[in-house]
Design an enzyme around this catalytic site. Structure first.
Site, PDB file in Angstrom:
ATOM      1  N   HIS A   6     -17.564  -3.095  -3.630  1.00 48.05           N
ATOM      2  CA  HIS A   6     -17.678  -3.319  -2.339  1.00 48.05           C
ATOM      3  C   HIS A   6     -19.207  -3.417  -2.002  1.00 48.05           C
ATOM      4  O   HIS A   6     -19.950  -3.026  -1.248  1.00 48.05           O
ATOM      5  CB  HIS A   6     -17.192  -2.281  -1.201  1.00 48.05           C
ATOM      6  CG  HIS A   6     -15.800  -2.337  -0.878  1.00 48.05           C
ATOM      7  ND1 HIS A   6     -14.871  -1.577  -0.385  1.00 48.05           N
ATOM      8  CD2 HIS A   6     -14.936  -3.717  -1.235  1.00 48.05           C
ATOM      9  CE1 HIS A   6     -13.723  -2.084  -0.412  1.00 48.05           C
ATOM     10  NE2 HIS A   6     -13.777  -3.377  -0.967  1.00 48.05           N
ATOM     11  N   CYS A  53     -30.169 -12.087  -1.263  1.00 47.56           N
ATOM     12  CA  CYS A  53     -30.822 -13.184  -0.294  1.00 47.56           C
ATOM     13  C   CYS A  53     -29.798 -13.777   0.227  1.00 47.56           C
ATOM     14  O   CYS A  53     -28.743 -14.213  -0.332  1.00 47.56           O
ATOM     15  CB  CYS A  53     -31.616 -14.315  -1.117  1.00 47.56           C
ATOM     16  SG  CYS A  53     -32.323 -15.686  -0.139  1.00 47.56           S
ATOM     17  N   ALA A  56     -11.896  16.696  -4.077  1.00 46.88           N
ATOM     18  CA  ALA A  56     -12.307  15.992  -5.670  1.00 46.88           C
ATOM     19  C   ALA A  56     -12.966  17.032  -6.335  1.00 46.88           C
ATOM     20  O   ALA A  56     -12.825  17.100  -7.682  1.00 46.88           O
ATOM     21  CB  ALA A  56     -13.284  14.769  -4.902  1.00 46.88           C
TER      22      ALA A  56
HETATM   23  C1  BV8 Z   1     -10.871  -9.412   2.323  1.00 44.50           C
HETATM   24  C2  BV8 Z   1     -18.232  -1.511   2.426  1.00 44.50           C
HETATM   25  C3  BV8 Z   1     -10.132 -11.697   1.851  1.00 44.50           C
HETATM   26  C4  BV8 Z   1     -19.018  -1.412   3.714  1.00 44.50           C
HETATM   27  C5  BV8 Z   1     -16.067  -1.643   2.960  1.00 44.50           C
HETATM   28  C6  BV8 Z   1      -4.795  -6.534   8.506  1.00 44.50           C
HETATM   29  C7  BV8 Z   1      -4.048  -6.013   7.724  1.00 44.50           C
HETATM   30  C8  BV8 Z   1      -4.330  -5.778   6.516  1.00 44.50           C
HETATM   31  C9  BV8 Z   1      -5.578  -6.313   5.726  1.00 44.50           C
HETATM   32  C10 BV8 Z   1      -6.458  -6.932   6.813  1.00 44.50           C
HETATM   33  C11 BV8 Z   1      -6.157  -6.900   8.188  1.00 44.50           C
HETATM   34  N1  BV8 Z   1      -7.261  -7.540   8.692  1.00 44.50           N
HETATM   35  C12 BV8 Z   1      -8.372  -7.707   8.000  1.00 44.50           C
HETATM   36  C13 BV8 Z   1      -7.846  -7.290   6.761  1.00 44.50           C
HETATM   37  C14 BV8 Z   1      -8.535  -7.328   5.276  1.00 44.50           C
HETATM   38  C15 BV8 Z   1      -9.548  -6.205   5.588  1.00 44.50           C
HETATM   39  C16 BV8 Z   1      -8.875  -4.906   5.643  1.00 44.50           C
HETATM   40  O1  BV8 Z   1      -8.261  -4.263   4.705  1.00 44.50           O
HETATM   41  N2  BV8 Z   1      -9.037  -4.290   6.958  1.00 44.50           N
HETATM   42  C17 BV8 Z   1      -8.337  -2.796   7.201  1.00 44.50           C
HETATM   43  C18 BV8 Z   1      -9.343  -2.313   8.171  1.00 44.50           C
HETATM   44  C19 BV8 Z   1      -6.939  -3.222   7.617  1.00 44.50           C
HETATM   45  N3  BV8 Z   1     -10.149  -6.246   4.350  1.00 44.50           N
HETATM   46  C20 BV8 Z   1     -11.381  -6.881   3.867  1.00 44.50           C
HETATM   47  O2  BV8 Z   1     -11.804  -7.683   4.701  1.00 44.50           O
HETATM   48  C21 BV8 Z   1     -11.730  -7.153   2.286  1.00 44.50           C
HETATM   49  N4  BV8 Z   1     -11.916  -8.303   2.114  1.00 44.50           N
HETATM   50  O3  BV8 Z   1      -9.758  -9.095   2.755  1.00 44.50           O
HETATM   51  O4  BV8 Z   1     -11.180 -10.653   1.932  1.00 44.50           O
HETATM   52  C22 BV8 Z   1      -9.600 -11.633   0.477  1.00 44.50           C
HETATM   53  C23 BV8 Z   1      -9.347 -10.652  -0.344  1.00 44.50           C
HETATM   54  C24 BV8 Z   1      -9.005 -10.996  -1.617  1.00 44.50           C
HETATM   55  C25 BV8 Z   1      -8.929 -12.241  -2.218  1.00 44.50           C
HETATM   56  C26 BV8 Z   1      -9.382 -13.195  -1.311  1.00 44.50           C
HETATM   57  C27 BV8 Z   1      -9.784 -13.098  -0.024  1.00 44.50           C
HETATM   58  C28 BV8 Z   1     -13.287  -6.416   2.524  1.00 44.50           C
HETATM   59  C29 BV8 Z   1     -13.129  -4.761   2.872  1.00 44.50           C
HETATM   60  C30 BV8 Z   1     -14.490  -4.453   2.288  1.00 44.50           C
HETATM   61  C31 BV8 Z   1     -15.198  -3.904   3.573  1.00 44.50           C
HETATM   62  N5  BV8 Z   1     -16.191  -3.013   2.950  1.00 44.50           N
HETATM   63  N6  BV8 Z   1     -17.208  -0.916   2.403  1.00 44.50           N
HETATM   64  C32 BV8 Z   1     -19.977  -0.100   3.948  1.00 44.50           C
HETATM   65  O5  BV8 Z   1     -19.710   0.580   3.081  1.00 44.50           O
HETATM   66  O6  BV8 Z   1     -20.663  -0.334   4.770  1.00 44.50           O
HETATM   67  S1  BV8 Z   1     -14.642  -1.181   3.119  1.00 44.50           S
HETATM   68  C33 BV8 Z   1     -14.837   0.782   3.163  1.00 44.50           C
HETATM   69  O7  BV8 Z   1     -13.719   1.292   3.849  1.00 44.50           O
HETATM   70  C34 BV8 Z   1     -14.835   1.312   1.806  1.00 44.50           C
HETATM   71  O8  BV8 Z   1     -15.603   0.696   0.993  1.00 44.50           O
HETATM   72  C35 BV8 Z   1     -13.354   1.511   1.693  1.00 44.50           C
HETATM   73  O9  BV8 Z   1     -12.806   0.422   1.066  1.00 44.50           O
HETATM   74  C36 BV8 Z   1     -12.829   1.466   3.170  1.00 44.50           C
HETATM   75  C37 BV8 Z   1     -11.962   2.696   3.423  1.00 44.50           C
HETATM   76  O10 BV8 Z   1     -13.068   3.815   3.228  1.00 44.50           O
HETATM   77  P1  BV8 Z   1     -12.302   5.139   2.086  1.00 44.50           P
HETATM   78  O11 BV8 Z   1     -13.339   5.120   0.976  1.00 44.50           O
HETATM   79  O12 BV8 Z   1     -10.931   4.935   1.926  1.00 44.50           O
HETATM   80  O13 BV8 Z   1     -12.805   6.257   2.948  1.00 44.50           O
HETATM   81  P2  BV8 Z   1     -11.781   6.639   4.389  1.00 44.50           P
HETATM   82  O14 BV8 Z   1     -13.250   7.499   5.163  1.00 44.50           O
HETATM   83  O15 BV8 Z   1     -11.072   5.733   5.000  1.00 44.50           O
HETATM   84  O16 BV8 Z   1     -11.163   7.786   3.653  1.00 44.50           O
HETATM   85  C38 BV8 Z   1     -11.749   9.012   3.139  1.00 44.50           C
HETATM   86  C39 BV8 Z   1     -10.618   9.772   2.471  1.00 44.50           C
HETATM   87  O17 BV8 Z   1     -11.419  10.678   1.586  1.00 44.50           O
HETATM   88  C40 BV8 Z   1      -9.555  10.149   2.983  1.00 44.50           C
HETATM   89  O18 BV8 Z   1      -8.456  10.082   2.381  1.00 44.50           O
HETATM   90  C41 BV8 Z   1      -9.887  11.981   3.229  1.00 44.50           C
HETATM   91  O19 BV8 Z   1      -8.529  12.419   2.994  1.00 44.50           O
HETATM   92  C42 BV8 Z   1     -10.513  11.768   1.374  1.00 44.50           C
HETATM   93  N7  BV8 Z   1     -11.336  13.003   1.576  1.00 44.50           N
HETATM   94  C43 BV8 Z   1     -12.063  13.682   2.607  1.00 44.50           C
HETATM   95  N8  BV8 Z   1     -12.829  14.811   2.008  1.00 44.50           N
HETATM   96  C44 BV8 Z   1     -12.536  14.726   0.517  1.00 44.50           C
HETATM   97  C45 BV8 Z   1     -11.525  13.650   0.273  1.00 44.50           C
HETATM   98  N9  BV8 Z   1     -11.180  13.305  -1.133  1.00 44.50           N
HETATM   99  C46 BV8 Z   1     -11.471  14.161  -1.814  1.00 44.50           C
HETATM  100  N10 BV8 Z   1     -12.481  15.101  -1.604  1.00 44.50           N
HETATM  101  C47 BV8 Z   1     -12.977  15.398  -0.606  1.00 44.50           C
HETATM  102  N11 BV8 Z   1     -13.565  16.535  -0.312  1.00 44.50           N
HETATM  103 ZN    ZN Z   2     -33.662 -16.488  -1.687  1.00 41.45          ZN
END
Ligand code: BV8
Ligand code: ZN
Length: 248
Positions: free
Chosen positions: A128, A136, A240
């Site tokens: 990501h 750019c 973790a």
């Molecule tokens: C795409 C960078 C097309 C940004 C990120 C409807 C249904 C299904 C899918 C979709 C939909 N509508 C849209 C979509 C697609 C969409 C999607 O999935 N949306 C979701 C919201 C439904 N996906 C996209 O848009 C992706 N692109 O689909 O393009 C395509 C794809 C393939 C091929 C051709 C075309 C792009 C998604 C990327 C977005 N960018 N990050 C930034 O950082 O600013 S996503 C971002 O959120 C993260 O990178 C990660 O991927 C995601 C979730 O975050 P997590 O890392 O899981 O963190 P979270 O807070 O959610 O959870 C934390 C976890 O840690 C918890 O489980 C917790 O229990 C645990 N934890 C807490 N403490 C600890 C711990 N674990 C261990 N130790 C601890 N101490």
């Molecule tokens: Zn440029």
């Protein structure tokens, strides 16, 4: 003559008691949870609001077109927080595993911070994007960039073509980086270990289903079951920094 029972060979440990076998090829996917103990906010933990911003207002191409200064403000705050963070034992354990296992180890992270690199990981794939790189919007030139852009009048422009620079981050609605390479590594793996991700965002959350279809052993590690918990053979509940060094 008294009967002396022969010493029974210890029962072969159940596979789940043995974390990894010497010939295993390990594919690791990490999420925001692995950086939580380094003090970085998770998406979920901050209840969808993140540093006070709604994700859809700062992490989509539409948000960028509408208000690039707000997007740069958000990522500048993320750069500030991530610059102050230090890797934790979980990051260090993955770097040690990479060193020990060589090409039998592959790390893909959803995180944009550089804590895996700070811990010594040399081959982490940031599907990501990377917080400390800017790109750019026209010629796609990517450069390392740790600067904070909080003055709307002084947003960065490309040194080559003068077009606006954006964070080198994959936003919602954009295609993650090198999905082909990830898929190749996934199909070559014998164990898929997912650490600290809610399994709520695709295609990353779908990797475990693809592994399961291929009969690859799937393990989740985190303090609570993820949204895609049904796809895992094993779920190790713990943080973790405690559970990952033990598992590896
Ligand atoms: C795409 C960078 C097309 C940004 C990120 C409807 C249904 C299904 C899918 C979709 C939909 N509508 C849209 C979509 C697609 C969409 C999607 O999935 N949306 C979701 C919201 C439904 N996906 C996209 O848009 C992706 N692109 O689909 O393009 C395509 C794809 C393939 C091929 C051709 C075309 C792009 C998604 C990327 C977005 N960018 N990050 C930034 O950082 O600013 S996503 C971002 O959120 C993260 O990178 C990660 O991927 C995601 C979730 O975050 P997590 O890392 O899981 O963190 P979270 O807070 O959610 O959870 C934390 C976890 O840690 C918890 O489980 C917790 O229990 C645990 N934890 C807490 N403490 C600890 C711990 N674990 C261990 N130790 C601890 N101490
Ligand atoms: Zn440029």
């Amino acid at each position: 003559m008294s009967y002396v029972p022969i010493a029974r060979a210890p029962a072969a440990p159940k596979i789940s008691e043995v974390a990894l076998l010497p010939q295993d090829r390990l594919f690791v996917l990490t999420g925001a949870g692995i950086s939580a103990e380094s003090g970085l906010a998770t998406f979920r933990g901050s209840g969808g609001l993140w540093n006070g911003f709604a994700v859809q207002d700062v992490a989509t191409p539409e948000a960028w077109l509408q208000d690039p200064a707000r997007v740069w403000n958000f990522y500048s705050m993320r750069r500030r927080d991530a610059s102050a963070a230090k890797p934790n034992p979980a990051h260090l354990a993955l770097a040690a595993a990479e060193e020990k296992m060589g090409d039998r180890f592959y790390l893909c992270t959803q995180n944009v911070d550089d804590l895996h690199e700070q811990a010594g990981s040399r081959r982490a794939h940031h599907m990501h994007g990377k917080l400390f790189e800017s790109r750019c919007t026209s010629c796609e030139h990517i450069l390392p960039d740790r600067a904070l852009y909080t003055d709307a009048q002084k947003l960065p422009h490309c040194g080559i073509c003068a077009a606006p620079m954006r964070p080198h981050i994959v936003w919602f609605g954009e295609v993650p980086l090198d999905l082909t390479g990830i898929s190749r590594q996934l199909t070559a793996a014998t164990v898929v270990l997912v650490v600290g991700t809610s399994g709520s965002v695709y295609p990353a959350a779908g990797f475990v289903y693809a592994a399961r279809e291929r009969g690859i052993r799937t393990v989740y590690l985190g303090p609570e079951p993820p949204d895609n918990a049904d796809a895992f053979d094993e779920i190790v509940l713990g943080t973790a920094s405690e559970a990952l060094p033990t598992f590896l």
